[in-house]
Scaffold this motif. Structure first.
Motif, PDB file in Angstrom:
ATOM      1  N   ASN A   1     -12.587  -1.418  -0.919  1.00  0.00           N
ATOM      2  CA  ASN A   1     -11.560  -0.868  -0.048  1.00  0.00           C
ATOM      3  C   ASN A   1     -10.516   0.197  -0.438  1.00  0.00           C
ATOM      4  O   ASN A   1      -9.366   0.455   0.237  1.00  0.00           O
ATOM      5  CB  ASN A   1     -10.738  -2.117   0.671  1.00  0.00           C
ATOM      6  CG  ASN A   1     -11.471  -2.660   1.879  1.00  0.00           C
ATOM      7  OD1 ASN A   1     -12.354  -2.145   2.184  1.00  0.00           O
ATOM      8  ND2 ASN A   1     -11.002  -3.576   2.223  1.00  0.00           N
TER       9      ASN A   1
ATOM     10  N   ASN B   1     -11.720   1.792  12.014  1.00  0.00           N
ATOM     11  CA  ASN B   1     -11.788   0.550  12.079  1.00  0.00           C
ATOM     12  C   ASN B   1     -11.039  -0.599  12.882  1.00  0.00           C
ATOM     13  O   ASN B   1     -11.759  -1.437  13.549  1.00  0.00           O
ATOM     14  CB  ASN B   1     -11.381  -0.218  10.424  1.00  0.00           C
ATOM     15  CG  ASN B   1     -12.544  -0.146   9.214  1.00  0.00           C
ATOM     16  OD1 ASN B   1     -13.751   0.103   9.769  1.00  0.00           O
ATOM     17  ND2 ASN B   1     -12.324  -0.377   8.158  1.00  0.00           N
TER      18      ASN B   1
ATOM     19  N   ASN C   1     -16.163 -11.195  12.655  1.00  0.00           N
ATOM     20  CA  ASN C   1     -16.309  -9.675  12.321  1.00  0.00           C
ATOM     21  C   ASN C   1     -15.162  -9.101  11.250  1.00  0.00           C
ATOM     22  O   ASN C   1     -15.362  -8.919  10.212  1.00  0.00           O
ATOM     23  CB  ASN C   1     -16.415  -8.694  13.351  1.00  0.00           C
ATOM     24  CG  ASN C   1     -17.240  -7.307  13.095  1.00  0.00           C
ATOM     25  OD1 ASN C   1     -18.184  -7.554  12.389  1.00  0.00           O
ATOM     26  ND2 ASN C   1     -17.098  -6.545  13.927  1.00  0.00           N
ATOM     27  N   ASP C   2     -13.972  -9.457  11.763  1.00  0.00           N
ATOM     28  CA  ASP C   2     -12.680  -9.188  10.803  1.00  0.00           C
ATOM     29  C   ASP C   2     -12.780  -9.635   9.446  1.00  0.00           C
ATOM     30  O   ASP C   2     -12.549  -9.254   8.648  1.00  0.00           O
ATOM     31  CB  ASP C   2     -11.417  -9.397  11.791  1.00  0.00           C
ATOM     32  CG  ASP C   2     -11.174  -8.037  12.567  1.00  0.00           C
ATOM     33  OD1 ASP C   2     -11.733  -7.138  12.426  1.00  0.00           O
ATOM     34  OD2 ASP C   2     -10.305  -8.320  13.514  1.00  0.00           O
TER      35      ASP C   2
ATOM     36  N   ASN D   1     -15.131  -3.608   5.320  1.00  0.00           N
ATOM     37  CA  ASN D   1     -13.660  -3.535   4.837  1.00  0.00           C
ATOM     38  C   ASN D   1     -12.788  -4.584   5.048  1.00  0.00           C
ATOM     39  O   ASN D   1     -11.446  -4.741   4.991  1.00  0.00           O
ATOM     40  CB  ASN D   1     -13.200  -2.288   5.601  1.00  0.00           C
ATOM     41  CG  ASN D   1     -13.816  -1.211   5.297  1.00  0.00           C
ATOM     42  OD1 ASN D   1     -14.526  -0.696   6.288  1.00  0.00           O
ATOM     43  ND2 ASN D   1     -14.182  -0.618   4.081  1.00  0.00           N
ATOM     44  N   GLY D   2     -13.370  -5.808   5.328  1.00  0.00           N
ATOM     45  CA  GLY D   2     -12.702  -7.183   5.646  1.00  0.00           C
ATOM     46  C   GLY D   2     -12.337  -7.811   4.286  1.00  0.00           C
ATOM     47  O   GLY D   2     -12.865  -7.489   3.289  1.00  0.00           O
TER      48      GLY D   2
ATOM     49  N   ILE E   1      -5.054 -12.362   8.982  1.00  0.00           N
ATOM     50  CA  ILE E   1      -6.049 -11.861  10.331  1.00  0.00           C
ATOM     51  C   ILE E   1      -5.958 -13.166  11.170  1.00  0.00           C
ATOM     52  O   ILE E   1      -5.984 -12.893  12.397  1.00  0.00           O
ATOM     53  CB  ILE E   1      -7.260 -11.640   9.707  1.00  0.00           C
ATOM     54  CG1 ILE E   1      -7.330 -10.205   9.102  1.00  0.00           C
ATOM     55  CG2 ILE E   1      -8.320 -11.639  10.893  1.00  0.00           C
ATOM     56  CD1 ILE E   1      -8.507  -9.907   8.353  1.00  0.00           C
TER      57      ILE E   1
END
Lengths: 306, 412
Positions: A255, A266, B370-371, B377-378, B407
């Motif tokens: 990332n 995103n 998903n997150d 990019n999680g 999150i």
């Protein structure tokens, strides 16, 4: 526009001027309509969205400026900004370092100069997404070109995976972008170079100015506006960079290559926070306006009207 | 004469017209990377039915956002093969057709894959039904085992054994590797193939209510060490470090000794790469035990579609003996428990391992899948790359742990 002269002729002139103003408005109306429909209205709507908790599915809810407060404490946004700044600085320097010598090279009349110009300009007409895909293949560790070529030349023992570590992946992307963009910057700079009257260069040479002195005190100042244009295009494009990171590294090893636009994408379409994405877009727009104004100031474009 | 001719043509026209109006064309989306089974069942259906299914394949990493934006823009397909872990989120958003009454009237409703129905249920109403079932399993290449002097019929049962085997296989040649995984930030691949290592030994990455991230466990540390060690010993191709899932089925190239793959891939290997001689077994845990990820797709219908009867007819076809057989042949495990044995009759015996995996398999139930997990990019995707390839394992653990927790907290 005619200068306002004193005297009796004034009323007639004013009427005529008003008339021509209407006509001018008519001429720019199509352009204005396009700008309003495709720029002003979307920006206003984005601003409106940014004041809501706006999920992709479901109904939006008014939350005032909370999205903007959230931004201030958002570590990932800050690191995206930091990375974008880093990328913009490096890539802009790299593009100019390549494009300026190229522009000087192709400005002179020499044999095959047309061919040189065409070859250098060719990558510009490739779409950025296609170019990224092409370089994903070039950088592929097994079936690509760069790694296996290095190995075949005996420079490395094992074909390196260029996209696996931050430094090599970043370097690969910079090289790709320079290859892709430098030709365009070169053309802009070339027009600036060609606009310099040859008498001036001649005169400077007669006065005994060396090559470097002529470049520093003659070419550079006369190209200020061209450089400003190229710089603003390059900086704006770099700040809005997205395709190459999305396609080549999907955000990079761990990332570390999330640009601001990537982060907005995103937030909006992976996490489905359209409202927060809109707020980030407005912030980015503000940043871009400030940077562009600063660049114009620094290069003093617009003040020295002849 | 002319009258008769007119009558004849008008009858023909009438037939054509009524034929055209009766046949519906169903728009349906399916994610890429789940093998051939769905494509084949659509082909079989189109060949035998008046209604037709038009299938669009969407890259698996983009399906959710594409579908969500299509719904928002009123361009959604009639039905969708949706990764089952997303059904709760879409049902919660009120975008799916309620199938409860119709589903419960199906005579075989009670024998449909229970984990799919559970994930397809939101607040006691059913929005998704099983379309394809897939589990993760461990595969090894028998030919490479033989060449490396290993017993090709003996399945490895511990990771120490897998690593030792990998070393012997790596010694076979420059481009022959002992192990493979998609380690370039592919959250979906790694939850599928890597978490069974810790699940098998009793640990998990989320607490059972999904409210706490429990990433940093001794089992996860051990699992990371095993993968790190194989990478360090050069038993894994360098390309794995940047593979974001595109090359998930690298095993099919015949130069990989061992890899955790999905049951879909059994079908793909059998039908498309018949020259690869492979065995499959359950994925061992780091401290003994076995586990698997129960994945696959749920069939969901977009709310308000006008072609609901045609869509239901298609789904009933996939549940029929014919439909189930076609899907199983190309690697999807039977979704109907009552006829599973009959469906698998005469098919590759290795499919049975995929069925056995269902018993030990897990599926995380979270609205933020998903997150947390799947996004490239999680925190989970980042963690797998940083912990296995990075220099700072402790940092990778603590970053991912805190980001996952934040999150989860902001999503409450």
């Amino acid at each position: 526009m005619a200068g306002s002269g004193p005297g009796k002729a004034l009323p007639v002139r004013r009427r005529r001027r008003r008339h021509s103003q209407w006509r001018g408005l008519l001429y720019i109306a199509p352009a204005m309509a396009l700008v309003i429909v495709f720029f002003v209205m979307p920006v206003l709507f984005t601003g409106w969205m940014s004041l809501h908790n706006w999920p992709l599915l479901g109904s939006p809810r008014w939350i005032g400026f909370n999205n903007y407060f959230r931004m201030a404490n958002d570590g990932r946004f800050v690191s995206a900004l930091r990375f974008t700044t880093y990328y913009t600085v490096i890539v802009t320097i790299a593009i100019f370092a390549v494009a300026f010598p190229l522009a000087i090279f192709v400005e002179r009349h020499r044999r095959f100069v047309g061919a040189y110009r065409t070859i250098i300009f060719l990558p510009v007409v490739v779409g950025l997404a296609s170019a990224s895909l092409l370089w994903v293949w070039l950088a592929n560790v097994d079936s690509g070109f760069i790694g296996p070529a290095l190995k075949a030349l005996g420079l490395v023992e094992k074909s390196p995976n260029l996209l696996a570590t931050f430094d090599s992946a970043f370097f690969t992307i910079i090289v790709m972008v320079v290859w892709k963009i430098a030709g365009f910057t070169m053309i802009i700079l070339l027009t600036g170079l060609q606009a310099i009257p040859s008498e001036l260069t001649e005169a400077a040479r007669i006065d005994g100015a060396g090559r470097w002195q002529r470049f520093r005190y003659l070419t550079l100042p006369l190209m200020r506006r061209t450089i400003a244009l190229a710089l603003i295009i390059s900086v704006t494009g770099s700040i809005l960079a997205f395709d190459q990171f999305y396609i080549m590294t999907s955000g990079g090893p761990q990332n570390r290559m999330i640009s601001v636009v990537y982060y907005i994408f995103n937030q909006s379409f992976v996490s489905f926070n359209l409202g927060y994405g809109a707020a980030l877009s407005i912030a980015l727009l503000a940043i871009l306006v400030i940077i562009s104004v600063m660049q114009l100031r620094l290069l003093r474009v617009g003040e020295d009207r002849p | 004469m002319i009258k008769r001719l007119l009558a004849a043509t008008s009858i023909i026209t009438l037939c054509l017209a009524s034929g055209a109006s009766a046949a519906e064309k169903i728009e349906m989306w399916v994610r890429s990377g789940i093998g051939e089974s769905f494509k084949k069942v659509v082909e079989a259906y189109n060949a035998s039915h008046e209604n037709q299914v038009a299938m669009t394949e969407v890259p698996f990493s983009e399906l959710v956002q594409k579908y969500a934006t299509a719904i928002a823009g009123g361009q959604a397909p009639d039905a969708l093969s949706l990764d089952l872990i997303y059904t709760p989120a879409f049902a919660a958003a009120g975008q799916l057709e309620d199938l409860t009454d119709w589903a419960k009237a199906l005579p075989y409703f009670n024998s449909l894959s229970p984990s799919h129905v559970k994930l397809g249920t939101y607040q006691d109403r059913i929005y998704g039904l099983p379309l394809s079932v897939e589990t993760s399993i461990f595969a090894w290449n028998k030919d490479l085992y033989k060449k490396a002097g290993l017993d090709p019929e003996k399945a490895p049962t511990t990771w120490e054994e897998i690593e030792a085997n990998a070393e012997k296989i790596r010694a076979l040649g420059d481009d022959i590797y002992g192990f493979y995984f998609s380690g370039g930030g592919c959250g979906g691949c790694m939850i599928f193939t890597f978490t069974p290592l810790v699940w098998g030994s009793g640990a998990d990455i989320l607490s059972s209510d999904g409210k706490k991230a429990t990433l940093d466990t001794p089992e996860m540390r051990k699992a990371v060490d095993i993968y790190r060690s194989m990478v360090k010993k050069d038993l894994v191709p360098a390309s794995s470090a940047s593979d974001n899932g595109v090359n998930f089925l690298t095993f099919t190239n015949g130069k990989i000794g061992q890899q955790s793959i999905g049951a879909f891939a059994i079908g793909t290997l059998v039908t498309e790469n018949p020259d690869i001689n492979f065995g499959v077994t359950l994925i061992p845990g780091v401290n003994g035990g076995t586990s698997s990820f129960a994945g696959g797709d749920n069939f969901v219908i977009t709310k308000g579609t006008k072609k609901i009867d045609a869509v239901k007819e298609f789904l009933e076809y996939t549940y029929s003996m014919d439909g189930q057989k076609v899907m199983a042949k190309y690697g999807s495990l039977p979704t109907r428990g009552d006829i599973a044995d009959k469906v698998l009759e005469g098919l590759d015996p290795r499919m049975q391992v995929g069925i056995k995996a269902i018993e030990v398999a897990k599926t995380p139930y979270t609205l933020q899948f998903n997150d947390l997990i799947n996004s490239a990019n999680g925190p989970w995707a980042t963690f797998t790359n940083a912990a296995i390839y990075g220099d700072d394992v402790d940092g990778a653990f603590s970053n991912a742990q805190s980001e996952m927790q934040s999150i989860i907290d902001t999503g409450q």
